[in-house]
Design an enzyme around this catalytic site. Sequence first.
Site, PDB file in Angstrom:
ATOM      1  NE  ARG A 165      -4.456  -0.975   0.088  1.00 48.86           N
ATOM      2  CZ  ARG A 165      -4.539  -2.496  -0.275  1.00 48.86           C
ATOM      3  NH1 ARG A 165      -3.696  -3.191  -0.682  1.00 48.86           N
ATOM      4  NH2 ARG A 165      -5.594  -3.041  -0.187  1.00 48.86           N
ATOM      5  CB  SER A 239      -8.959  -0.998   3.344  1.00 46.29           C
ATOM      6  OG  SER A 239      -9.376  -2.206   2.833  1.00 46.29           O
ATOM      7  CD  GLU A 335      -5.579   2.132   1.811  1.00 47.23           C
ATOM      8  OE1 GLU A 335      -5.093   1.674   0.915  1.00 47.23           O
ATOM      9  OE2 GLU A 335      -6.314   2.803   1.905  1.00 47.23           O
TER      10      GLU A 335
END
Length: 340
Positions: A165, A239, A335
């Site tokens: 990520r 998310s 995130e």
Amino acid sequence: MDIRTDIPLKSYTTMKLGGPARFMGEAQTPQDIATIYHNARPKNLPIFILGGGSNLIVRDEGYPGIVVRNLIKGFTVIEDTPQYTTFEIGAGENWDETVKRTVELHLTGIEALSAIPGTVGAAPVQNIGAYGQEVADSLISLQAYDSQEDRFVVLQNIDCGFSYRHSIFRGEAEGRYVITSVQLKLWKANPTPPFYKALEEYFALYSITLFTPEAIRDAVIQIRKDKLPDPTLQPNTGSFFKNAIIEKWQLEDLKPTYEDIPFYDLGNGTYKIPTGWLIERAGLKGKLLHGMRVHDKNCLVLINEAATGYSDLAAARDEIIATVRDTFRIMIEQEPLEIQ
Ligand code: EPU
């Protein structure tokens, strides 16, 4: 170029909150990007490049500069061999539409990244990943406008600093490059097992034994439908937290109390713990905090049900982070990107 003023950014993000952009423009070509930078520089206006707004949080004060919608299109074959095809794809193309097109050509490499909202240009920024694939696995290189050097550059995969990520585009080079197109190399062969657990379970349930890119795409779409709320109906950014990466001693410390703690050995002395599990076991599943709902089918997702603005989201986020910290002594992180 048409520049509009005082545009509410909440209509451009899937979380549907936050204040306005002072200015907003649209880029149809890479040259438009350079022009916007040339015009903004003497006025000292900051620039933010917007993709699909599906991984973005906007604060209540909005953005004091120019928000640029990246609408650069293009889907071109660069190289075609018996083994693989390489494409150059415009940063403003819709990501899932691109996956669909490549899967229809029976190509393998990004089929597990089906149904992820957003644009092609945003995909490398957070190195989108799902069901065992990451965009970094298929990305050869990308073209970008380097706002620091005022020129167009080609960055190879290795230059992008990809990890879980993460990339330089949300790290050390944040704000420097505007991605205008990406080159993806996709394979003319079926994906091979073993697959991510949720996929294996789906294939077993439906007795699927021929693992084509189409079969993977269909399975991923079904699995995601069950777990992830549709952002057009229930505002969310997928998310909301990253999965936690902890050291071996931390895991050993937790095991006696939480015998069923799920973990993935990352092989370098660290372990990935599903943050959805942490939030669920901290007792927050389905809870409504400051107008934000902890999704009952996947605690990693926060749905904006009735938040009055960013301050509500921040309060809910901080409460969840503090509860997980107090329960497990693990610090979890947001995130999605936050516009500064
Ligand atoms: N789990 C729970 N409770 C929850 C959620 C998850 O116990 O509420 C546990 C379960 O044990 C489950 C495990 O967590 O087996 C893993 O869950 P899942 O396979 O759904 O994946 P995830 O870790 O929740 C990550 C990505 C998703 C991606 C899936 C599938 C991150 C931050 N999220 O989620 O990406 O689709 O894996 O590969 O890494 C996104 O980034 O927006 C996103 C949806």
